[in-house]
Design a protein around this motif. Sequence first.
Motif, PDB file in Angstrom:
ATOM      1  N   SER A   8      38.446   8.945 -34.826  1.00 11.82           N
ATOM      2  CA  SER A   8      39.469   9.354 -35.793  1.00 11.82           C
ATOM      3  C   SER A   8      39.357   8.607 -37.118  1.00 11.82           C
ATOM      4  CB  SER A   8      40.871   9.150 -35.205  1.00 11.82           C
ATOM      5  OG  SER A   8      41.185   7.776 -35.121  1.00 11.82           O
ATOM      6  N   THR A   9      38.455   7.649 -37.205  1.00  4.83           N
ATOM      7  CA  THR A   9      38.287   6.883 -38.438  1.00  4.83           C
ATOM      8  C   THR A   9      37.396   7.657 -39.409  1.00  4.83           C
ATOM      9  OG1 THR A   9      36.352   5.680 -37.632  1.00  4.83           O
ATOM     10  CG2 THR A   9      38.521   4.699 -37.186  1.00  4.83           C
ATOM     11  N   LYS A  10      37.258   7.115 -40.609  1.00  2.00           N
ATOM     12  CA  LYS A  10      36.426   7.779 -41.621  1.00  2.00           C
ATOM     13  C   LYS A  10      34.957   7.783 -41.235  1.00  2.00           C
ATOM     14  CE  LYS A  10      39.520   6.895 -45.423  1.00  2.00           C
ATOM     15  NZ  LYS A  10      39.772   6.259 -46.700  1.00  2.00           N
ATOM     16  N   HIS A  11      34.526   6.757 -40.504  1.00  2.00           N
ATOM     17  CA  HIS A  11      33.124   6.684 -40.067  1.00  2.00           C
ATOM     18  C   HIS A  11      32.968   7.484 -38.778  1.00  2.00           C
ATOM     19  CE1 HIS A  11      29.150   5.170 -39.193  1.00  2.00           C
ATOM     20  NE2 HIS A  11      29.573   4.866 -37.971  1.00  2.00           N
ATOM     21  N   THR A  12      32.092   8.461 -38.793  1.00  2.00           N
ATOM     22  CA  THR A  12      31.846   9.278 -37.610  1.00  2.00           C
ATOM     23  C   THR A  12      30.846   8.560 -36.710  1.00  2.00           C
ATOM     24  OG1 THR A  12      32.157  11.227 -38.977  1.00  2.00           O
ATOM     25  CG2 THR A  12      31.158  11.562 -36.826  1.00  2.00           C
ATOM     26  N   PRO A  13      31.268   8.198 -35.496  1.00  2.00           N
ATOM     27  CA  PRO A  13      30.367   7.444 -34.621  1.00  2.00           C
ATOM     28  C   PRO A  13      29.303   8.330 -33.972  1.00  2.00           C
ATOM     29  CG  PRO A  13      32.433   7.857 -33.499  1.00  2.00           C
ATOM     30  CD  PRO A  13      32.579   8.401 -34.899  1.00  2.00           C
ATOM     31  N   THR A  14      28.229   7.682 -33.552  1.00  2.00           N
ATOM     32  CA  THR A  14      27.178   8.348 -32.781  1.00  2.00           C
ATOM     33  C   THR A  14      27.189   7.767 -31.369  1.00  2.00           C
ATOM     34  OG1 THR A  14      25.498   6.716 -33.337  1.00  2.00           O
ATOM     35  CG2 THR A  14      25.726   8.611 -34.835  1.00  2.00           C
ATOM     36  N   LYS A  21      24.759   6.304 -29.917  1.00  2.00           N
ATOM     37  CA  LYS A  21      24.101   4.998 -29.963  1.00  2.00           C
ATOM     38  C   LYS A  21      25.063   3.910 -30.435  1.00  2.00           C
ATOM     39  CE  LYS A  21      20.184   2.553 -31.993  1.00  2.00           C
ATOM     40  NZ  LYS A  21      19.026   2.629 -32.859  1.00  2.00           N
ATOM     41  N   GLU A  22      25.833   4.188 -31.474  1.00  2.00           N
ATOM     42  CA  GLU A  22      26.791   3.197 -31.989  1.00  2.00           C
ATOM     43  C   GLU A  22      27.846   2.857 -30.935  1.00  2.00           C
ATOM     44  OE1 GLU A  22      26.673   4.250 -36.747  1.00  2.00           O
ATOM     45  OE2 GLU A  22      28.096   5.318 -35.454  1.00  2.00           O
ATOM     46  N   LEU A  23      28.334   3.869 -30.235  1.00  2.87           N
ATOM     47  CA  LEU A  23      29.323   3.617 -29.194  1.00  2.87           C
ATOM     48  C   LEU A  23      28.730   2.800 -28.047  1.00  2.87           C
ATOM     49  CD1 LEU A  23      31.157   7.063 -29.045  1.00  2.87           C
ATOM     50  CD2 LEU A  23      31.996   4.926 -30.049  1.00  2.87           C
ATOM     51  N   ALA A  24      27.498   3.109 -27.677  1.00  2.70           N
ATOM     52  CA  ALA A  24      26.836   2.358 -26.604  1.00  2.70           C
ATOM     53  C   ALA A  24      26.706   0.886 -26.997  1.00  2.70           C
ATOM     54  CB  ALA A  24      25.467   2.960 -26.299  1.00  2.70           C
ATOM     55  N   GLU A  25      26.326   0.627 -28.239  1.00  2.00           N
ATOM     56  CA  GLU A  25      26.199  -0.753 -28.706  1.00  2.00           C
ATOM     57  C   GLU A  25      27.557  -1.443 -28.749  1.00  2.00           C
ATOM     58  OE1 GLU A  25      24.140  -0.396 -32.440  1.00  2.00           O
ATOM     59  OE2 GLU A  25      22.235   0.099 -31.457  1.00  2.00           O
ATOM     60  N   LEU A  26      28.566  -0.743 -29.224  1.00  2.00           N
ATOM     61  CA  LEU A  26      29.900  -1.312 -29.328  1.00  2.00           C
ATOM     62  C   LEU A  26      30.475  -1.672 -27.965  1.00  2.00           C
ATOM     63  CD1 LEU A  26      32.341  -1.985 -31.177  1.00  2.00           C
ATOM     64  CD2 LEU A  26      33.123   0.347 -30.726  1.00  2.00           C
ATOM     65  N   PHE A  27      30.339  -0.765 -26.993  1.00  2.00           N
ATOM     66  CA  PHE A  27      30.883  -0.985 -25.654  1.00  2.00           C
ATOM     67  C   PHE A  27      29.921  -1.738 -24.735  1.00  2.00           C
ATOM     68  CE2 PHE A  27      33.307   2.934 -26.863  1.00  2.00           C
ATOM     69  CZ  PHE A  27      34.520   2.293 -27.016  1.00  2.00           C
ATOM     70  N   GLN A  28      28.726  -2.011 -25.241  1.00  2.00           N
ATOM     71  CA  GLN A  28      27.693  -2.731 -24.501  1.00  2.00           C
ATOM     72  C   GLN A  28      27.380  -2.060 -23.158  1.00  2.00           C
ATOM     73  OE1 GLN A  28      28.848  -6.885 -24.445  1.00  2.00           O
ATOM     74  NE2 GLN A  28      28.189  -7.118 -26.558  1.00  2.00           N
ATOM     75  N   VAL A  29      27.154  -0.755 -23.260  1.00  2.00           N
ATOM     76  CA  VAL A  29      26.705   0.032 -22.110  1.00  2.00           C
ATOM     77  C   VAL A  29      25.515   0.859 -22.576  1.00  2.00           C
ATOM     78  CG1 VAL A  29      28.984   0.148 -21.021  1.00  2.00           C
ATOM     79  CG2 VAL A  29      28.300   1.942 -22.606  1.00  2.00           C
ATOM     80  N   SER A  87      23.289   6.537 -21.736  1.00  2.00           N
ATOM     81  CA  SER A  87      23.551   7.557 -20.724  1.00  2.00           C
ATOM     82  C   SER A  87      25.007   7.508 -20.260  1.00  2.00           C
ATOM     83  CB  SER A  87      22.601   7.408 -19.538  1.00  2.00           C
ATOM     84  OG  SER A  87      22.798   6.167 -18.884  1.00  2.00           O
ATOM     85  N   ARG A  88      25.577   6.319 -20.180  1.00  2.00           N
ATOM     86  CA  ARG A  88      26.998   6.178 -19.808  1.00  2.00           C
ATOM     87  C   ARG A  88      27.887   6.815 -20.876  1.00  2.00           C
ATOM     88  NH1 ARG A  88      31.223   6.555 -17.019  1.00  2.00           N
ATOM     89  NH2 ARG A  88      32.789   4.948 -17.216  1.00  2.00           N
ATOM     90  N   ILE A  89      27.575   6.555 -22.134  1.00  2.00           N
ATOM     91  CA  ILE A  89      28.331   7.155 -23.232  1.00  2.00           C
ATOM     92  C   ILE A  89      28.160   8.669 -23.214  1.00  2.00           C
ATOM     93  CG2 ILE A  89      28.457   7.368 -25.765  1.00  2.00           C
ATOM     94  CD1 ILE A  89      29.758   4.807 -24.671  1.00  2.00           C
ATOM     95  N   ALA A  90      26.944   9.132 -22.952  1.00  2.00           N
ATOM     96  CA  ALA A  90      26.692  10.581 -22.911  1.00  2.00           C
ATOM     97  C   ALA A  90      27.556  11.252 -21.850  1.00  2.00           C
ATOM     98  CB  ALA A  90      25.211  10.848 -22.658  1.00  2.00           C
ATOM     99  N   VAL A  91      27.715  10.616 -20.695  1.00  2.00           N
ATOM    100  CA  VAL A  91      28.551  11.167 -19.622  1.00  2.00           C
ATOM    101  C   VAL A  91      30.011  11.224 -20.070  1.00  2.00           C
ATOM    102  CG1 VAL A  91      29.444  10.709 -17.292  1.00  2.00           C
ATOM    103  CG2 VAL A  91      26.999  10.507 -17.752  1.00  2.00           C
ATOM    104  N   LEU A  92      30.489  10.148 -20.709  1.00  2.00           N
ATOM    105  CA  LEU A  92      31.869  10.135 -21.203  1.00  2.00           C
ATOM    106  C   LEU A  92      32.095  11.226 -22.259  1.00  2.00           C
ATOM    107  CD1 LEU A  92      32.614   6.308 -21.543  1.00  2.00           C
ATOM    108  CD2 LEU A  92      33.679   7.924 -19.959  1.00  2.00           C
TER     109      LEU A  92
END
Length: 140
Positions: free
Chosen positions: A40-46, A48-56, A59-64
């Motif tokens: 919902s922020t101005k920066h649209t996440p990818t 890869k960015e979410l995986a790095e942020l959540f340290q997973v 593939s885990r992010i892709a499932v979510l």
Amino acid sequence: MQILLSKSLRRLSRLYSRAIVNVLPDLRLEHYAEILLLASTKHTPTHKELAELFQVDKSRIAVLIEGMTKNGFVYTEQNVADRRAHFIYLTNRGKESVPKIQEAIEQVNHMINKQVDKTHLDHFYETLFKMQSNLVDIAL
């Protein structure tokens, strides 16, 4: 017997996440809330960015993200500049969920901070930040 600090922090994190979900019974968002807030922020996440942020791993992010897409909260678009990357955007349902999530977080924060004075809370966050800083160099 010494208990790992990470175990206590994981338990606190799980209890916190479950409390937010309990405040939002109509939305099954336990793993979705943070991603929806980030999207919902101005920066649209990818992914890869979410995986790095959540340290997973990605593939885990892709499932979510796939689950969130099926439930109508987000949609993805391929990055034209880098076709391996996919941007995550909120649908109308996702956008409508964000204020509810923010309100739930406020309620849970109020509940969790009850009986904890501001000085102790400030020290807690300061200590967490210092501990994180101390581990960054050896964990990477």
